[in-house]
Design an enzyme around this catalytic site. Structure first.
Site, PDB file in Angstrom:
ATOM      1  N   ASP A   1       0.880  -1.165   0.000  1.00 56.96           N
ATOM      2  CA  ASP A   1       0.000   0.000   0.000  1.00 56.96           C
ATOM      3  C   ASP A   1       0.922   1.220   0.000  1.00 56.96           C
ATOM      4  O   ASP A   1       2.135   1.090  -0.227  1.00 56.96           O
ATOM      5  CB  ASP A   1      -0.994  -0.033   1.176  1.00 56.96           C
ATOM      6  CG  ASP A   1      -0.340   0.179   2.535  1.00 56.96           C
ATOM      7  OD1 ASP A   1       0.905   0.246   2.605  1.00 56.96           O
ATOM      8  OD2 ASP A   1      -1.082   0.273   3.539  1.00 56.96           O
TER       9      ASP A   1
ATOM     10  N   CYS B   1       3.184  -3.230   3.969  1.00 51.13           N
ATOM     11  CA  CYS B   1       2.318  -2.115   4.370  1.00 51.13           C
ATOM     12  C   CYS B   1       2.999  -1.451   5.563  1.00 51.13           C
ATOM     13  O   CYS B   1       4.206  -1.614   5.768  1.00 51.13           O
ATOM     14  CB  CYS B   1       0.887  -2.560   4.647  1.00 51.13           C
ATOM     15  SG  CYS B   1       0.640  -3.642   6.070  1.00 51.13           S
TER      16      CYS B   1
ATOM     17  N   THR C   1       2.670  -1.937   8.863  1.00 54.64           N
ATOM     18  CA  THR C   1       3.119  -2.930   9.844  1.00 54.64           C
ATOM     19  C   THR C   1       3.315  -4.327   9.241  1.00 54.64           C
ATOM     20  O   THR C   1       4.028  -5.152   9.826  1.00 54.64           O
ATOM     21  CB  THR C   1       2.047  -3.086  10.948  1.00 54.64           C
ATOM     22  OG1 THR C   1       0.821  -3.459  10.299  1.00 54.64           O
ATOM     23  CG2 THR C   1       1.856  -1.794  11.737  1.00 54.64           C
TER      24      THR C   1
ATOM     25  N   HIS D   1       8.415 -24.105   9.703  1.00 53.50           N
ATOM     26  CA  HIS D   1       7.334 -24.733  10.486  1.00 53.50           C
ATOM     27  C   HIS D   1       5.947 -24.542   9.865  1.00 53.50           C
ATOM     28  O   HIS D   1       5.084 -25.398  10.032  1.00 53.50           O
ATOM     29  CB  HIS D   1       7.306 -24.141  11.906  1.00 53.50           C
ATOM     30  CG  HIS D   1       8.464 -24.595  12.749  1.00 53.50           C
ATOM     31  ND1 HIS D   1       8.499 -24.426  14.116  1.00 53.50           N
ATOM     32  CD2 HIS D   1       9.620 -25.230  12.431  1.00 53.50           C
ATOM     33  CE1 HIS D   1       9.634 -24.919  14.596  1.00 53.50           C
ATOM     34  NE2 HIS D   1      10.330 -25.406  13.591  1.00 53.50           N
TER      35      HIS D   1
ATOM     36  N   HIS E   1       5.422 -30.966  11.470  1.00 49.32           N
ATOM     37  CA  HIS E   1       4.831 -29.698  11.042  1.00 49.32           C
ATOM     38  C   HIS E   1       3.851 -29.895   9.890  1.00 49.32           C
ATOM     39  O   HIS E   1       2.933 -29.102   9.713  1.00 49.32           O
ATOM     40  CB  HIS E   1       5.925 -28.714  10.637  1.00 49.32           C
ATOM     41  CG  HIS E   1       6.907 -28.453  11.734  1.00 49.32           C
ATOM     42  ND1 HIS E   1       6.551 -27.836  12.907  1.00 49.32           N
ATOM     43  CD2 HIS E   1       8.217 -28.776  11.854  1.00 49.32           C
ATOM     44  CE1 HIS E   1       7.608 -27.772  13.701  1.00 49.32           C
ATOM     45  NE2 HIS E   1       8.626 -28.342  13.095  1.00 49.32           N
TER      46      HIS E   1
END
Ligand code: RB5
Length: 149
Positions: A8, A65, A67, A98, A133
């Site tokens: 963004d 973005c 965060t 994982h 996993h």
């Protein structure tokens, strides 16, 4: 290996720099935008990149973005996507090792470019460990069949 990328406005500058970085490292990058720093809504670009990955047009997706959080939440709505928000190298390795993540979301505001480059190096070179996993990842994917009652 094709990598699809998007951002963004808050992640735009680093997205541009990271596209150049990955191309310099020899990756083929599909830059799905935006192509200016104008304000945009991150779910629009999360959807574009996540659909590109889910349709098999690229191996991995990278979103930036402010965060990385909103991008991860949005991308994970697309079936077949396992998007991990990583703010350090260890998280990036574990997201592949994982969680078999096929997308990584980065912070353009709280993580510097050099660290994000290292995060991408780690993510793109780590292998899924399988074993115990694998059944957990299978259980995650079965959650796509769940509907609210
Ligand atoms: C935009 O201001 C910001 O909310 C966005 O880039 C992102 O951080 C959302 O999770």
């Amino acid at each position: 290996m094709i990598i699809s990328m998007g951002s963004d406005h808050a992640g735009f500058e680093q997205k541009q720099q990271l596209v150049d970085y990955l191309r310099g490292e020899g990756y083929e990058v599909a830059d799905l935008g935006p192509f200016s720093a104008d304000r945009v809504d991150y779910p629009d670009y999360a959807a574009k990149v996540a659909q590109h990955v889910a349709e098999g047009k690229s191996r991995f997706g990278v979103l930036v973005c402010g965060t990385g959080i909103g991008m991860a939440i949005a991308a994970n709505k697309i079936h077949g996507i396992r998007a991990a928000n990583a703010i350090n190298v260890e998280f990036a390795k574990l997201a592949r090792g994982h969680n078999d993540a096929n997308m990584i979301t980065l912070s353009g505001r709280y993580v510097d470019l050099e660290t994000n480059e290292k995060i991408l190096d780690a993510f793109l070179t780590a292998e899924f460990e399988g074993g115990r996993h694998a059944q957990r990842v299978e259980k995650i994917m079965l959650l796509e069949e769940c509907t609210a009652e």
